[in-house]
Design a protein around this motif. Structure first.
Motif, PDB file in Angstrom:
ATOM      1  N   VAL A  12       0.926  -1.152  -0.196  1.00  0.00           N
ATOM      2  CA  VAL A  12      -0.085  -0.076  -0.002  1.00  0.00           C
ATOM      3  C   VAL A  12       1.001   1.078  -0.039  1.00  0.00           C
ATOM      4  O   VAL A  12       1.891   1.254   0.659  1.00  0.00           O
ATOM      5  N   GLN A  13       0.406   2.269  -0.634  1.00  0.00           N
ATOM      6  CA  GLN A  13       1.185   3.555  -0.826  1.00  0.00           C
ATOM      7  C   GLN A  13       1.124   4.231   0.786  1.00  0.00           C
ATOM      8  O   GLN A  13      -0.042   4.202   1.361  1.00  0.00           O
ATOM      9  N   PRO A  14       2.179   5.360   0.943  1.00  0.00           N
ATOM     10  CA  PRO A  14       1.851   5.956   2.277  1.00  0.00           C
ATOM     11  C   PRO A  14       0.861   6.569   2.411  1.00  0.00           C
ATOM     12  O   PRO A  14       0.169   7.439   1.324  1.00  0.00           O
ATOM     13  N   GLY A  15      -0.076   6.634   3.363  1.00  0.00           N
ATOM     14  CA  GLY A  15      -1.283   7.477   3.593  1.00  0.00           C
ATOM     15  C   GLY A  15      -2.429   6.322   3.152  1.00  0.00           C
ATOM     16  O   GLY A  15      -3.776   7.132   3.662  1.00  0.00           O
ATOM     17  N   GLY A  16      -2.051   5.408   2.634  1.00  0.00           N
ATOM     18  CA  GLY A  16      -3.276   4.429   2.383  1.00  0.00           C
ATOM     19  C   GLY A  16      -3.728   3.512   3.607  1.00  0.00           C
ATOM     20  O   GLY A  16      -3.269   4.024   4.706  1.00  0.00           O
ATOM     21  N   VAL A  64       0.646   3.725  16.888  1.00  0.00           N
ATOM     22  CA  VAL A  64      -0.252   3.525  16.003  1.00  0.00           C
ATOM     23  C   VAL A  64      -1.667   4.259  16.551  1.00  0.00           C
ATOM     24  O   VAL A  64      -2.543   4.063  15.910  1.00  0.00           O
ATOM     25  N   LYS A  65      -1.431   4.686  17.628  1.00  0.00           N
ATOM     26  CA  LYS A  65      -2.553   5.292  18.351  1.00  0.00           C
ATOM     27  C   LYS A  65      -3.466   6.500  17.355  1.00  0.00           C
ATOM     28  O   LYS A  65      -2.393   7.427  16.811  1.00  0.00           O
ATOM     29  N   GLY A  66      -4.663   6.498  17.327  1.00  0.00           N
ATOM     30  CA  GLY A  66      -5.477   7.447  16.535  1.00  0.00           C
ATOM     31  C   GLY A  66      -5.234   6.779  14.981  1.00  0.00           C
ATOM     32  O   GLY A  66      -5.949   7.681  14.068  1.00  0.00           O
ATOM     33  N   ARG A  67      -4.367   5.819  14.559  1.00  0.00           N
ATOM     34  CA  ARG A  67      -4.346   5.354  12.975  1.00  0.00           C
ATOM     35  C   ARG A  67      -4.990   4.012  12.722  1.00  0.00           C
ATOM     36  O   ARG A  67      -5.625   3.888  11.942  1.00  0.00           O
ATOM     37  N   PHE A  68      -4.746   3.155  14.069  1.00  0.00           N
ATOM     38  CA  PHE A  68      -5.060   1.717  13.886  1.00  0.00           C
ATOM     39  C   PHE A  68      -6.447   1.689  14.691  1.00  0.00           C
ATOM     40  O   PHE A  68      -6.291   2.225  15.879  1.00  0.00           O
ATOM     41  N   ASN A  84      -5.081   2.737   9.010  1.00  0.00           N
ATOM     42  CA  ASN A  84      -5.306   3.818   8.354  1.00  0.00           C
ATOM     43  C   ASN A  84      -4.108   4.678   8.300  1.00  0.00           C
ATOM     44  O   ASN A  84      -3.118   4.750   9.413  1.00  0.00           O
ATOM     45  N   SER A  85      -3.814   5.731   7.465  1.00  0.00           N
ATOM     46  CA  SER A  85      -2.691   6.772   7.283  1.00  0.00           C
ATOM     47  C   SER A  85      -1.115   5.706   7.356  1.00  0.00           C
ATOM     48  O   SER A  85      -0.548   6.343   8.293  1.00  0.00           O
ATOM     49  N   LEU A  86      -1.470   4.861   6.691  1.00  0.00           N
ATOM     50  CA  LEU A  86       0.106   4.274   6.810  1.00  0.00           C
ATOM     51  C   LEU A  86       1.157   4.541   6.318  1.00  0.00           C
ATOM     52  O   LEU A  86       1.344   5.636   5.556  1.00  0.00           O
ATOM     53  N   PRO A  88       5.652   4.399   5.806  1.00  0.00           N
ATOM     54  CA  PRO A  88       6.663   3.362   5.518  1.00  0.00           C
ATOM     55  C   PRO A  88       7.238   2.591   6.774  1.00  0.00           C
ATOM     56  O   PRO A  88       7.559   1.561   6.820  1.00  0.00           O
ATOM     57  N   GLU A  89       7.373   3.161   8.002  1.00  0.00           N
ATOM     58  CA  GLU A  89       7.914   2.592   9.217  1.00  0.00           C
ATOM     59  C   GLU A  89       6.787   1.574   9.742  1.00  0.00           C
ATOM     60  O   GLU A  89       7.028   0.661  10.831  1.00  0.00           O
ATOM     61  N   ASP A  90       5.513   1.452   9.184  1.00  0.00           N
ATOM     62  CA  ASP A  90       4.526   0.371   9.653  1.00  0.00           C
ATOM     63  C   ASP A  90       4.940  -1.126   8.760  1.00  0.00           C
ATOM     64  O   ASP A  90       4.264  -2.031   9.064  1.00  0.00           O
ATOM     65  N   THR A  91       5.839  -0.585   7.994  1.00  0.00           N
ATOM     66  CA  THR A  91       6.190  -2.043   6.938  1.00  0.00           C
ATOM     67  C   THR A  91       6.768  -3.104   8.033  1.00  0.00           C
ATOM     68  O   THR A  91       7.622  -2.904   8.728  1.00  0.00           O
ATOM     69  N   ALA A  92       6.062  -4.213   8.069  1.00  0.00           N
ATOM     70  CA  ALA A  92       6.405  -5.390   8.907  1.00  0.00           C
ATOM     71  C   ALA A  92       5.632  -6.612   8.703  1.00  0.00           C
ATOM     72  O   ALA A  92       4.579  -6.442   7.935  1.00  0.00           O
ATOM     73  N   VAL A  93       6.076  -7.796   9.064  1.00  0.00           N
ATOM     74  CA  VAL A  93       5.193  -8.885   9.195  1.00  0.00           C
ATOM     75  C   VAL A  93       3.997  -8.706  10.529  1.00  0.00           C
ATOM     76  O   VAL A  93       4.554  -8.455  11.608  1.00  0.00           O
ATOM     77  N   TYR A  94       2.788  -8.876  10.200  1.00  0.00           N
ATOM     78  CA  TYR A  94       2.038  -8.811  11.213  1.00  0.00           C
ATOM     79  C   TYR A  94       1.608  -9.978  11.661  1.00  0.00           C
ATOM     80  O   TYR A  94       0.982 -10.763  10.964  1.00  0.00           O
ATOM     81  N   TYR A  95       1.242 -10.109  13.019  1.00  0.00           N
ATOM     82  CA  TYR A  95       0.952 -11.575  13.584  1.00  0.00           C
ATOM     83  C   TYR A  95      -0.418 -11.158  14.427  1.00  0.00           C
ATOM     84  O   TYR A  95      -0.408 -10.024  15.409  1.00  0.00           O
ATOM     85  N   CYS A  96      -1.329 -12.068  14.494  1.00  0.00           N
ATOM     86  CA  CYS A  96      -2.346 -12.000  15.547  1.00  0.00           C
ATOM     87  C   CYS A  96      -2.007 -13.090  16.642  1.00  0.00           C
ATOM     88  O   CYS A  96      -1.469 -14.074  16.262  1.00  0.00           O
ATOM     89  N   ALA A  97      -2.341 -13.107  17.977  1.00  0.00           N
ATOM     90  CA  ALA A  97      -2.243 -13.898  18.918  1.00  0.00           C
ATOM     91  C   ALA A  97      -3.275 -13.876  19.803  1.00  0.00           C
ATOM     92  O   ALA A  97      -3.876 -12.947  20.172  1.00  0.00           O
TER      93      ALA A  97
END
Length: 122
Positions: A12-16, A64-68, A84-86, A88-97
């Motif tokens: 996704v592009q920044p801001g997406g 991420v407060k206010g964006r996620f 939201n408002s992603l 570049p520093e949000d780039t990562a592998v995301y896991y749920c637990a």
């Protein structure tokens, strides 16, 4: 078989925005604390957000407060992370637990999904 399966990652592009899903099977998600974590290359896994099972209270990392927004659909036995408002520093592998305690530390969670890649780049 107790299992968590994530989906919804991508480029996704920044801001997406992106919405991640985490479907549970073999157990009832609402009876447990549930959380989202992420791990970027060369970094430790960090807590993003979590939901307390008793009252649905949510917690967020400052980054991420206010964006996620984290949510849970008990009828579908699924949790979500609306991002939201992603940046570049949000780039990562995301896991749920899932686990007993609604904390942003990964060490208190004992059931993990396989992860989904989120890349924020133009």
């Amino acid at each position: 078989q107790v299992q968590l399966v994530e989906s919804g990652g991508g480029l996704v592009q920044p801001g997406g925005s992106l919405r991640l899903s985490c479907a549970a099977s073999g157990f009832t998600l609402e009876n447990y604390a549930i959380g989202w974590f992420r791990q970027a290359p060369g970094k430790e896994r960090e807590g993003v957000s979590c939901i307390r099972s008793s009252d649905g209270r949510t917690y967020y990392a400052n980054s991420v407060k206010g964006r996620f927004i984290v949510s849970r659909d008990n009828a579908k036995n699924t949790m979500y992370l609306q991002m939201n408002s992603l940046k570049p520093e949000d780039t990562a592998v995301y896991y749920c637990a899932s686990g007993r305690w609604a904390l942003l530390s990964p060490h208190v969670y004992d059931t993990w999904g396989q992860g989904t890649q989120v890349t924020v780049s133009s």
